[in-house]
Write a protein that holds these residues in place. Structure first.
Motif, PDB file in Angstrom:
ATOM      1  N   VAL A  40      14.391   4.978 -16.187  1.00  0.00           N
ATOM      2  CA  VAL A  40      14.076   4.365 -14.947  1.00  0.00           C
ATOM      3  C   VAL A  40      13.300   5.479 -14.532  1.00  0.00           C
ATOM      4  O   VAL A  40      13.763   6.680 -14.109  1.00  0.00           O
ATOM      5  CB  VAL A  40      15.400   3.918 -14.137  1.00  0.00           C
ATOM      6  N   THR A  41      12.195   5.198 -13.708  1.00  0.00           N
ATOM      7  CA  THR A  41      11.279   6.038 -13.107  1.00  0.00           C
ATOM      8  C   THR A  41      11.518   5.849 -11.658  1.00  0.00           C
ATOM      9  O   THR A  41      11.915   4.801 -11.103  1.00  0.00           O
ATOM     10  CB  THR A  41       9.698   6.054 -13.377  1.00  0.00           C
ATOM     11  N   GLU A  42      10.936   6.863 -10.768  1.00  0.00           N
ATOM     12  CA  GLU A  42      10.629   6.437  -9.133  1.00  0.00           C
ATOM     13  C   GLU A  42       9.693   5.504  -9.107  1.00  0.00           C
ATOM     14  O   GLU A  42       8.765   5.354  -9.926  1.00  0.00           O
ATOM     15  CB  GLU A  42      10.502   7.836  -8.618  1.00  0.00           C
ATOM     16  N   ASP A  43       9.686   4.862  -8.078  1.00  0.00           N
ATOM     17  CA  ASP A  43       8.604   3.925  -7.648  1.00  0.00           C
ATOM     18  C   ASP A  43       7.140   4.642  -7.200  1.00  0.00           C
ATOM     19  O   ASP A  43       6.991   5.980  -7.117  1.00  0.00           O
ATOM     20  CB  ASP A  43       8.899   3.140  -6.245  1.00  0.00           C
ATOM     21  N   PHE A  44       6.182   4.098  -7.710  1.00  0.00           N
ATOM     22  CA  PHE A  44       4.838   4.503  -7.631  1.00  0.00           C
ATOM     23  C   PHE A  44       3.800   3.102  -7.105  1.00  0.00           C
ATOM     24  O   PHE A  44       4.369   2.185  -7.367  1.00  0.00           O
ATOM     25  CB  PHE A  44       4.296   5.277  -8.767  1.00  0.00           C
ATOM     26  N   ARG A  45       2.539   3.827  -6.601  1.00  0.00           N
ATOM     27  CA  ARG A  45       1.767   2.689  -6.221  1.00  0.00           C
ATOM     28  C   ARG A  45       0.933   2.300  -7.306  1.00  0.00           C
ATOM     29  O   ARG A  45      -0.221   3.260  -7.781  1.00  0.00           O
ATOM     30  CB  ARG A  45       1.017   2.991  -4.982  1.00  0.00           C
ATOM     31  N   SER A  46       0.607   1.520  -8.097  1.00  0.00           N
ATOM     32  CA  SER A  46       0.208   1.197  -9.246  1.00  0.00           C
ATOM     33  C   SER A  46      -1.362   0.410  -8.875  1.00  0.00           C
ATOM     34  O   SER A  46      -2.063   0.158 -10.026  1.00  0.00           O
ATOM     35  CB  SER A  46       0.805   0.244 -10.264  1.00  0.00           C
ATOM     36  N   SER A  47      -1.584   0.116  -7.784  1.00  0.00           N
ATOM     37  CA  SER A  47      -2.615  -0.723  -7.273  1.00  0.00           C
ATOM     38  C   SER A  47      -3.300   0.071  -6.163  1.00  0.00           C
ATOM     39  O   SER A  47      -2.894   1.131  -5.816  1.00  0.00           O
ATOM     40  CB  SER A  47      -2.503  -2.158  -6.965  1.00  0.00           C
ATOM     41  N   ASN A  48      -4.201  -0.659  -5.285  1.00  0.00           N
ATOM     42  CA  ASN A  48      -4.775   0.006  -4.128  1.00  0.00           C
ATOM     43  C   ASN A  48      -3.670   0.456  -3.253  1.00  0.00           C
ATOM     44  O   ASN A  48      -2.981  -0.457  -2.844  1.00  0.00           O
ATOM     45  CB  ASN A  48      -5.852  -0.994  -3.533  1.00  0.00           C
ATOM     46  N   PRO A  49      -3.241   1.597  -2.884  1.00  0.00           N
ATOM     47  CA  PRO A  49      -2.349   2.011  -2.247  1.00  0.00           C
ATOM     48  C   PRO A  49      -2.271   1.782  -0.670  1.00  0.00           C
ATOM     49  O   PRO A  49      -1.324   1.659   0.198  1.00  0.00           O
ATOM     50  CB  PRO A  49      -2.252   3.507  -1.986  1.00  0.00           C
ATOM     51  N   VAL A  50      -3.661   1.470  -0.208  1.00  0.00           N
ATOM     52  CA  VAL A  50      -3.682   1.126   0.904  1.00  0.00           C
ATOM     53  C   VAL A  50      -3.518  -0.359   1.691  1.00  0.00           C
ATOM     54  O   VAL A  50      -2.607  -0.267   2.594  1.00  0.00           O
ATOM     55  CB  VAL A  50      -5.454   1.273   1.402  1.00  0.00           C
ATOM     56  N   PHE A  51      -3.507  -1.215   0.501  1.00  0.00           N
ATOM     57  CA  PHE A  51      -3.071  -2.680   1.081  1.00  0.00           C
ATOM     58  C   PHE A  51      -2.024  -3.163   0.162  1.00  0.00           C
ATOM     59  O   PHE A  51      -1.314  -4.128   0.322  1.00  0.00           O
ATOM     60  CB  PHE A  51      -4.033  -3.529   0.657  1.00  0.00           C
TER      61      PHE A  51
END
Length: 769
Positions: free
Chosen positions: A567-578
């Motif tokens: 299990v990994t930490e959460d991350f932003r796999s798409s545009n982090p702005v929206f």
């Protein structure tokens, strides 16, 4: 033309004031017209096609156990099904597919990197694209493509390209069967200069075609009449019933379709959408209104100086209409000069302005969009000419015999009030924009793209290729995946024990990928073999598997995707702005291929150049071209950065304009009240009391204006920040502090400007009387 002659003489004699007017008008027009033209460009997007009002895009809404997801990517047969079901309403329908990954065309040994679209044989008919050479029916055949006029000129320099063979990605011969006219900049298909036949993808099985998934196509419909859209929308879900697979019905997965005008497609699928557009329009409107009223204020502030001149004109027979025409001529000349200077500024700062607007000046100022800047210029001309003209035309003839001393504060204070409101609004909004932009541009995505580059390729000997990259002296690390993380990855369905389905993000990665991008494991271990998966914390939250997730099987109905080993930490796999964190499933990839990513040593740009030179020599038959991953991710936050630049530019402009208007007002007040101030000083008044006297009126005008402007910025700023995945902390006392600073700035300007007269010898003022 006597009025024009007198106006020219007046302008020559009043060079100082007119210079201030021209500068403020030029700056205000440049910024506001640039914004208005950019938004007109946005509203005219995808209206460039013949009978564009008859074009529609298919929008689909997925409902997975109450969780709705709306988009425009549909199944391949969708367009054909709609055309078949509504023959009376549909004239033509087409299916398209944007090419995933890098694409290049080789003519001999010369590499070209055009945008590529895959489309079926009805594409040109549906979009009414002008075909310059060839027949649209050729799109029924595999291994063929059409190219745009500009690419044909670039590749073949005027010779006939039809029938010529080029190599797709250096390995696949394709025959050019036609040339079509380039799409304009305000088109969804702009920069797509190669169209490959859908028959090619079907022949090689590049994508699934059916109703059981493969929702990676776009469907566009040409209606016989615009009103047919409503007819189809009323019956389209009934049509869909016969195409929904039985297994989807059993798992409570529903679809809902509707057609939307093709011209609405861009705004409908953009994250920022109408939010930023309306904020920019309000910003430009406030700026234009402030500049116009500032011009009116400066003109009316000269009333006491020009009253005698107007009286002489009236003694010579000038009517009120004649005086009004003189001011219209004066305003017209000043506005014309400002427009010329505006054009000069735009042409000389073309590149940064186009980069900020994300559109070329030529595209923004087409004849379809000219109505917006023309309306802005007419607004300044009419309001700026009529309001002072009416005021001056009422001056009585007797002013030729006595000095005009009427304050006319009934005009001046409302104008100042509006300017102060706009100034406070812009100040507060800019502060919010800077804080929010700084927060979003520095947001931790949860993985690194620093010094990384990527390309798409499949090697015949993957492990040998991995070793080759690792042995290059300037390469620090290497890994591969299906897609880079920042692109949002692919979608997959995951089924819970109770049978509910959820839509997740999915990526196939090799054993080196997680440490390569810096994603940390919260528990468990990394992938080692097939049938193993690693998920993030968001995945466990959606599945309600927070307790003891290691060892659980991840399924899509009867298909086992793998067993959770980490299990990994959460991350932003798409545009982090929206887009906030999404649930992700990582599956094991045994081979080294797909999206190849390398981490280079410093200096990055120099080593990236070396890398591309070396891979061309090592894999001479392949098409490998690495690009910077950091630069690609920077494009995702460009919307926020560009908006910050526009807001900063508007703030500087409105600050200058307000300052000029305030200085003009103070100068007029000091001239009008110089005798009063001198008498007060003779009677013992201190300089501080004189400063208080001159500041008091401005204070009572500016205080409510600043409060209203700050409240407006708070309200509009809340609407603007709602579109972001995260909102930076901006407490209410920030707004109070900004309001106080704005008020302090205004009063400070008054004190600085009136300091001299407050400390001057009163005899000088009395002598001038």
């Amino acid at each position: 033309m006597k009025e024009l002659y007198y106006v020219i003489q007046t302008l020559i004699h009043g060079r100082g004031a007119n210079l201030i007017k021209v500068i403020s008008l030029t700056l205000g027009l440049t910024v506001s017209i640039l914004i208005f033209a950019r938004e007109a460009f946005e509203f005219n997007y995808d209206t460039c096609y013949e009978d564009s009002e008859c074009l529609a895009a298919v929008q689909i809404e997925w409902n997975h156990n109450g969780e709705k997801d709306t988009g425009f990517m549909t199944m391949g047969p969708m367009a054909g099904a709609i055309a078949e079901s509504f023959p009376k309403e549909v004239e033509s329908a087409t299916t398209t597919h944007f090419w995933w990954g890098g694409t290049s065309l080789y003519k001999d040994d010369v590499r070209f990197s055009p945008g590529v679209l895959i489309a079926d044989s009805c594409f040109f008919k549906t979009m009414r694209t002008k075909i310059l050479q060839g027949q649209a029916s050729e799109m029924n055949n595999p291994d063929i493509l059409f190219i745009s006029r500009s690419l044909a000129q670039e590749m073949f320099a005027g010779t006939d390209p039809v029938g010529k063979v080029v190599n797709l990605n250096k390995s696949m011969p394709m025959t050019i069967k036609g040339v079509y006219e380039d799409y304009p900049e305000n088109s969804t298909f702009y920069d797509l200069r190669v169209i490959i036949s859908m028959a090619t993808t079907r022949k090689y099985g590049w994508d699934y075609w059916g109703w059981n998934g493969g929702d990676s196509y776009f469907a566009y419909i040409r209606l016989r009449h615009p009103s047919d859209m409503e007819t189809i929308n009323n019956r389209i879900d009934q049509m869909l019933e016969k195409y929904i697979p039985q297994e989807d019905k059993d798992k409570n997965q529903t679809w809902s379709l509707r057609l939307i005008p093709f011209s609405d497609l861009r705004l409908a699928r953009n994250y920022d959408g109408m939010g930023i557009i309306w904020v920019l329009l309000i910003l430009a409107g406030i700026l234009l209104f402030t500049v116009t009223l500032n011009y009116v204020l400066i003109s009316i502030s000269s009333l006491s100086r020009r009253a005698k001149t107007i009286g002489v004109h009236k003694c010579s027979g000038a009517s009120g209409w004649g005086i009004l025409k003189m001011f219209l001529w004066e305003t017209g000349i000043l506005v014309f000069l400002s427009v010329l200077l505006m054009a000069f500024l735009m042409l000389n700062f073309k590149e940064p302005l186009e980069r900020m607007a994300d559109a070329s000046l030529g595209a923004m100022f087409t004849y379809e969009n000219l109505w917006a800047p023309i309306c802005a210029v007419l607004f300044i001309f009419i309001v700026g000419g009529v309001l002072p003209g009416l005021q001056f035309s009422r001056i009585p003839v007797t002013q030729v015999f006595r000095r005009y001393t009427e304050g006319k504060t009934s005009w001046k204070r409302p104008l100042l009030f509006v300017q102060f409101t706009g100034t406070a609004f812009i100040f507060a909004l800019l502060a919010l924009v800077l804080v929010q932009s700084n927060h979003m541009t520095n947001i931790d995505r949860g993985f690194s793209t620093e010094r990384m580059a990527f390309t798409y390729y499949y090697f015949s000997n993957p492990e040998n290729a991995r070793s080759t990259f690792q042995n290059l002296p300037y390469v620090e690390a290497v890994a591969s995946s299906s897609l880079p993380l920042y692109e949002g990855m692919s979608g997959c369905h995951v089924t819970t024990e109770s049978g509910k389905q959820y839509s997740m993000r999915n990526n196939e990665i090799d054993k080196d990928y997680l440490p390569f991008v810096g994603i940390k494991l919260k528990e468990g271990r990394n992938l080692k073999q097939q049938d193993e998966v690693v998920v993030n914390r968001k995945f466990l939250e959606v599945m309600h598997w927070k307790e003891n997730p290691i060892g659980r099987q991840v399924r899509n109905n009867d298909e086992i995707l793998g067993t959770i080993v980490g299990v990994t930490e959460d991350f932003r796999s798409s545009n982090p702005v929206f887009v906030p964190e999404e649930p992700v499933v990582f599956q094991y990839r045994s081979d080294f291929g797909g999206c190849i990513q390398v981490k280079l040593k410093e200096p990055f740009d120099e080593n990236l150049k070396k890398l591309n030179e070396d891979v061309k020599n090592i894999w001479s038959d392949g098409d490998l071209n690495f690009v910077s991953e950091t630069r690609a991710t920077e494009l995702q936050i460009s919307t926020v950065v560009d908006f910050r630049s526009v807001a900063l530019m508007a703030t500087i402009t409105i600050l200058f304009v307000t300052l000029m208007g305030l200085i003009g007002y103070i100068n007029d007040e000091m001239q009008r009240r110089s005798k009063e101030i001198a008498i007060r000083k003779v009677n013992g008044a201190e300089a501080s009391s004189i400063l208080l006297l001159l500041s008091k009126d401005i204070f009572w005008t500016s205080m409510p204006a600043v409060c209203i402007g700050t409240l407006g910025a708070w309200y509009l700023g809340a609407l603007w920040t709602d579109q972001f995945s995260e909102t930076a902390e901006f407490p209410i006392y920030y707004y109070i502090l900004i309001a106080f600073v704005s008020l302090l700035f205004i009063i400070g300007c008054v004190v600085i400007k009136t300091w001299r007269i407050a400390n001057d010898n009163p005899v000088n003022s009395i002598k001038s009387e």
